[in-house]
Design an enzyme around this catalytic site. Structure first.
Site, mmCIF file in Angstrom:
data_model
loop_
_atom_site.group_PDB
_atom_site.id
_atom_site.type_symbol
_atom_site.label_atom_id
_atom_site.label_comp_id
_atom_site.label_asym_id
_atom_site.label_seq_id
_atom_site.Cartn_x
_atom_site.Cartn_y
_atom_site.Cartn_z
ATOM 1 C CG HIS A 1 51.012 29.298 42.339
ATOM 2 N ND1 HIS A 1 50.048 28.673 41.566
ATOM 3 C CD2 HIS A 1 50.997 30.604 41.965
ATOM 4 C CE1 HIS A 1 49.475 29.568 40.778
ATOM 5 N NE2 HIS A 1 50.028 30.732 40.986
ATOM 6 C CE LYS B 1 36.255 41.903 33.151
ATOM 7 N NZ LYS B 1 37.303 42.127 32.163
ATOM 8 N NE ARG C 1 55.085 33.311 35.954
ATOM 9 C CZ ARG C 1 53.784 33.261 35.915
ATOM 10 N NH1 ARG C 1 53.180 32.120 35.667
ATOM 11 N NH2 ARG C 1 53.057 34.340 36.074
ATOM 12 C CB SER D 1 46.998 28.816 36.669
ATOM 13 O OG SER D 1 47.609 28.906 37.928
HETATM 14 P P1 ADP Z 1 47.753 36.589 39.494
HETATM 15 O O1 ADP Z 1 46.481 36.437 38.724
HETATM 16 O O2 ADP Z 1 47.673 37.540 40.628
HETATM 17 O O3 ADP Z 1 48.990 36.792 38.674
HETATM 18 P P2 ADP Z 1 48.601 33.879 39.857
HETATM 19 O O4 ADP Z 1 47.924 32.840 40.660
HETATM 20 O O5 ADP Z 1 48.669 33.663 38.398
HETATM 21 O O6 ADP Z 1 47.882 35.201 40.246
HETATM 22 O O7 ADP Z 1 50.058 34.107 40.414
HETATM 23 C C1 ADP Z 1 50.297 34.527 41.727
HETATM 24 C C2 ADP Z 1 51.739 34.895 41.857
HETATM 25 O O8 ADP Z 1 52.546 33.740 41.677
HETATM 26 C C3 ADP Z 1 52.222 35.911 40.829
HETATM 27 O O9 ADP Z 1 53.203 36.730 41.427
HETATM 28 C C4 ADP Z 1 52.857 35.056 39.770
HETATM 29 O O10 ADP Z 1 53.853 35.759 39.059
HETATM 30 C C5 ADP Z 1 53.469 33.972 40.640
HETATM 31 N N1 ADP Z 1 53.678 32.750 39.882
HETATM 32 C C6 ADP Z 1 52.775 31.986 39.248
HETATM 33 N N2 ADP Z 1 53.366 30.945 38.638
HETATM 34 C C7 ADP Z 1 54.687 31.056 38.901
HETATM 35 C C8 ADP Z 1 55.849 30.314 38.532
HETATM 36 N N3 ADP Z 1 55.786 29.249 37.739
HETATM 37 N N4 ADP Z 1 57.035 30.736 38.982
HETATM 38 C C9 ADP Z 1 57.116 31.842 39.755
HETATM 39 N N5 ADP Z 1 56.087 32.592 40.126
HETATM 40 C C10 ADP Z 1 54.879 32.214 39.709
#
Ligand code: ADP
Length: 165
Positions: free
Chosen positions: A17, A41, A90, A128
């Site tokens: 992130h 959820k 990713r 995550s």
């Molecule tokens: P969501 O539940 O909306 O996917 P996340 O917190 O999992 O929320 O991710 C938010 C954004 O950050 C998404 O666009 C996700 O693809 C991106 N993201 C999460 N981890 C990575 C990573 N390791 N590299 C690039 N983008 C990431």
């Protein structure tokens, strides 16, 4: 002023992130990290915890702010006068879902562009969800997650172990 929204669940924030955020803040005048209340959820961390864990990592970024939201993403983006939604891509596996979301958001408001950014390759497999799983079974994740989120995960896991055991 070009404002972008970077939405997500951030449950918890990872270095993936932060990598995307660093790139986004070079492209836009202002980036608002928008922590989604109902993104999952049953998130591991409360909305307040998820927001705080992000905030503590962006205090030194002058053009980044952190907010939570609990409505349609494009409505929140309109309210903030955002011109773009930032999402991270990713592996190929992200594409299908992100494509659908981007098309839907364009349908809802054609003026707001979704911008996809790629992280450094060392974060291609960081999510995550996966970090929580690996941490739960004692795996090393220090290089993939900021210190405050690692600490939060470890104490959450320790509490669970006590209550489970
Ligand atoms: P969501 O539940 O909306 O996917 P996340 O917190 O999992 O929320 O991710 C938010 C954004 O950050 C998404 O666009 C996700 O693809 C991106 N993201 C999460 N981890 C990575 C990573 N390791 N590299 C690039 N983008 C990431």
């Amino acid at each position: 002023m070009n404002i972008a929204l970077y939405p997500g669940s951030f449950d918890p924030i990872t270095n993936g992130h932060l990598d995307i955020l660093q790139r986004a803040r070079k492209l836009f005048d202002q980036v608002i990290v928008a922590v989604a209340e109902n993104a999952e959820k049953d998130p591991t961390f409360s909305l307040e915890e998820r927001k705080r864990l992000v905030e503590e990592n962006v205090t030194h970024f002058d053009n980044v702010s952190v907010e939570s939201f609990n409505c349609l993403l494009v409505d929140h983006a309109q309210k903030k006068n955002a011109v773009a939604l930032v999402r991270g891509l990713r592996a190929v596996s992200d594409f299908e879902y992100e494509f659908q979301m981007a098309q839907m958001n364009r349908h809802l408001d054609p003026k707001i562009e979704t911008v996809f950014l790629m992280p450094n390759e060392k974060y291609f497999f960081t999510s995550s969800h996966l970090l929580k799983l690996v941490n739960r079974y004692g795996g090393e994740i220090d290089e993939l997650i900021p210190a405050n989120a690692l600490h939060a995960l470890r104490s959450r896991f320790a509490k669970k172990s006590v209550s489970e055991g």
